[in-house]
Write an enzyme that holds these catalytic residues in place. Structure first.
Site, short mmCIF file in Angstrom:
data_model
loop_
_atom_site.label_atom_id
_atom_site.label_comp_id
_atom_site.label_asym_id
_atom_site.label_seq_id
_atom_site.Cartn_x
_atom_site.Cartn_y
_atom_site.Cartn_z
N GLU A 65 0.81 -1.22 0.00
CA GLU A 65 0.00 0.00 0.00
C GLU A 65 0.85 1.28 0.00
O GLU A 65 0.47 2.27 -0.61
CB GLU A 65 -0.97 0.01 1.19
CG GLU A 65 -2.21 -0.88 1.00
CD GLU A 65 -1.98 -2.34 1.32
OE1 GLU A 65 -0.86 -2.68 1.77
OE2 GLU A 65 -2.89 -3.16 1.13
N HIS A 134 -11.28 -5.57 9.29
CA HIS A 134 -11.97 -5.42 8.00
C HIS A 134 -13.33 -4.76 8.21
O HIS A 134 -14.24 -4.96 7.41
CB HIS A 134 -12.18 -6.78 7.33
CG HIS A 134 -10.96 -7.34 6.66
ND1 HIS A 134 -9.80 -7.63 7.32
CD2 HIS A 134 -10.72 -7.67 5.36
CE1 HIS A 134 -8.91 -8.13 6.47
NE2 HIS A 134 -9.44 -8.16 5.28
#
Lengths: 329, 310
Positions: A65, A134
């Site tokens: 990322e 998540h």
């Protein structure tokens, strides 16, 4: 131009896909990259068909990322218009430096000479069974950072128009989508411009209470009101759509009439963006704000089991009860 | 075009004297806060910029004054920025450690160790797609080789075949701790780990640096790959301006001064050349510094502009 009745009914995820497709046609300098976005079509299908249509302007990256978001900034400063997908908003934290220290500063420190026309698309929030890594709703953290524009679209129509407007903009924009909303359908004004960067939408007008919401929480508010919350009272509902910069003048105008304010978001209540909304209204309207409440996550990480998640996340029942309470004052 | 040693010497001396002038300015209270000087490392930016294209994007670290100057930023603009004046660079918004010169294709220093590497990767993607032969160079220190984003970028640059040069200026210290105490393998060993070409060079010799960077640039383009260059040098200043450097072994500074890029060039140039260049640069920097002190502070009214570009 097609009439409103002709606008197609699209799912939220299909609206994302269409916005990317149309933008890739409009902006030859636009590129799309991220984890699994090209050959696998995106983990949720947002980029389906784009590789076949646009070739190497759509490409897969390693699970990195920081490198992805740094590459977004560099390619944007180098004249491209990158749109990067971060699979889950929770993964943004892996690359916070690139967002907060690099992307957000580039225009300001260079006095606008270095532009960062980039969009970070991600999706957030809880769905049953998802773990605490998540499930977070993290938009407020980024609204805190000067130099970032932050949108949280709640409908297919809004995600379509917000994405297209964000991609066309010469600023970094973070668009927080929702996988819970991906299958939901709605009419999309294909080909029409967005109502404006930073502009909220009034969903229904009313005189007794203002409810401000965005993202997945909008559905809770709509369901609560539809099921008769505050029956007899007249409730104004505003979908903020953008939380930075945000449409404070619309909210102030509304609360100056209603005197009561409820803010509902899926993110944690503590230091959530609802606190910013309430404090802005309190500062500006003083005693004309008679009462206010915030509804959000109740201060825990989000547990995986649906039985536990229900206990800590905002629900229709909590919205209804807050509406009832506020209307008593 | 290869520059002569005398030309390199002049460029290096400009950097050295600007840094020394800034040290003096600091003691006179003309600089707010801290600076990170590149004294001792001048040969790397000078050698590299002598063979890079003027429009090859460049990114450096907070120890990046030398890169800005080698890329053509005038000393007056740089010193004015460091002194918080309304400089032509960033109008005082960047300061010593985060300045940029977009018109010179200098995308800036970076105050987060290693963080310029992913950004350079993005610039490299833009250059590659433009197809006009530009190759970005990003400079980091040896300490930055232990940042995750550097490894992410080397891997991505390798697998996506992105032409870019990663220059590792190995100056012996990762901030204030000797590099070897903190790093498992030398920087150059990481090139093999990511299946990219890697070269070591004498970072105190501008001609060696120029030749290595020219080769790295050619290979980056021809093989469509990221290339790592490790340049061995030594930082003759502290990590930051207030660093008392108690961590240095006795005698180290003096010994390293004798092998610094300027001392080495002076050995090879004639006494006349050295005297003439030195006199000219001393007077030039004094003039530039005087001009920088005449530049006013930025107007606070402008402090709210450009949070966004549009």
């Amino acid at each position: 131009m097609s009439s409103v009745a002709d606008y197609p009914e699209l799912s939220y995820i299909r609206a994302v896909n269409l916005a990317l497709d149309e933008s890739l046609q409009t902006h030859p300098e636009m590129i799309v990259f991220g984890e699994d976005v090209a050959i696998p079509h995106g983990p949720f299908g947002a980029t389906k068909g784009l590789l076949a249509k646009f070739g190497d302007r759509v490409f897969d990256t390693p699970i990195s990322e920081s490198a992805m978001l740094g590459a977004a900034l560099g390619s944007a400063m180098g004249g491209m218009r990158p749109v990067v997908e971060i699979m889950y908003a929770d993964f943004l934290f892996v690359a916070m430096d690139q967002i907060v220290n690099q992307i957000a500063n580039s225009s300001y420190v260079s006095r606008g000479m270095l532009k960062a026309p980039l969009v970070i698309r991600t999706q957030q929030g809880h769905t049953p069974g998802a773990c605490a890594q998540h499930s977070q709703s993290v938009e407020a953290l980024f609204a805190h950072i000067p130099g970032l524009r932050v949108a949280v679209p709640s409908t297919p129509a809004d995600v379509y128009s917000i994405l297209k407007a964000s991609i066309a903009l010469d600023d970094p924009v973070m668009v927080f989508e929702s996988r819970k909303l991906y299958p939901t359908k709605g009419q999309v004004a294909v080909g029409q411009d967005d109502s404006g960067i930073g502009i909220a939408r009034t969903i229904q007008t009313g005189d007794d209470l203002t409810v401000v919401t965005w993202g997945t929480a909008r559905a809770l508010v709509e369901e609560s009101v539809a099921s008769g919350a505050g029956a007899g009272a007249s409730i104004e509902v505003i979908d903020l759509r953008w939380i930075s910069p945000w449409d404070s003048s619309r909210v102030l105008e509304s609360v100056s009439r209603t005197g009561r304010l409820l803010v509902v978001h899926e993110a944690n209540t503590n230091a959530g963006f609802g606190a910013e909304v309430v404090s802005t209204v309190a500062e500006e309207l003083g005693s004309r704000l008679r009462a206010s409440r915030r509804i959000g996550l109740l201060g825990t990480p989000v547990p995986s089991s649906p039985a536990l998640a229900q206990a800590v996340l905002p629900t229709v029942a909590r919205v209804t009860s807050a509406i009832t309470e506020l209307l008593k004052d | 075009m290869q520059l002569s040693l005398a030309d390199h010497y002049r460029e290096m001396l400009i950097i050295r004297l600007v840094e020394e002038q800034l040290m003096v300015a600091m003691t006179s209270g003309l600089v707010s806060g801290s600076t990170h000087l590149c004294i001792g490392q001048e040969a790397i930016p000078v050698g590299a910029c002598s063979v890079l294209r003027k429009d090859d994007p460049l990114i450096a670290t907070y120890r990046g004054h030398g890169w800005a100057l080698a890329r053509g930023v005038s000393p007056v603009d740089l010193m004015a920025e460091v002194m918080g004046r309304d400089s032509a660079l960033n109008g005082g918004r960047a300061g010593s450690a985060y300045l940029s010169a977009p018109l010179n294709h200098f995308y800036g220093e970076n105050s987060i160790v290693g963080a310029g590497v992913p950004v350079a990767l993005g610039l490299a993607i833009a250059c590659q797609r433009a197809g006009d032969g530009r190759v970005p160079l990003v400079s980091i220190g040896d300490g930055a080789m232990n940042q995750g984003n550097v490894h992410e970028s080397l891997n991505m640059g390798s697998v996506l075949e992105i032409p870019m040069i990663l220059m590792v200026e190995n100056n012996g210290y990762a901030e204030m701790t000797p590099s070897h105490a903190l790093t498992a393998v030398p920087a150059i060993a990481r090139a093999a780990a990511y299946d990219i070409p890697g070269f070591e060079t004498d970072g105190n010799d501008p001609i060696a640096v120029a030749s290595t960077v020219a080769k790295a640039r050619e290979i980056a383009l021809a093989q469509s790959t990221t290339v790592l260059v490790e340049a061995h040098t030594h930082r003759l200043a502290g990590h930051y301006s207030g660093d008392v450097q108690a961590y240095r072994p006795a005698g180290e500074l003096q010994e390293k001064h004798e092998s610094c890029p300027l001392a080495r060039a002076e050995e090879q140039l004639t006494q006349d050349e050295v005297t003439q260049i030195r006199a000219s640069v001393v007077s030039y920097i004094a003039h530039e510094f005087a001009a920088a002190t005449q530049i006013p502070a930025p107007s606070p009214e402008g402090a709210f502009d450009y949070v966004f570009s549009s």
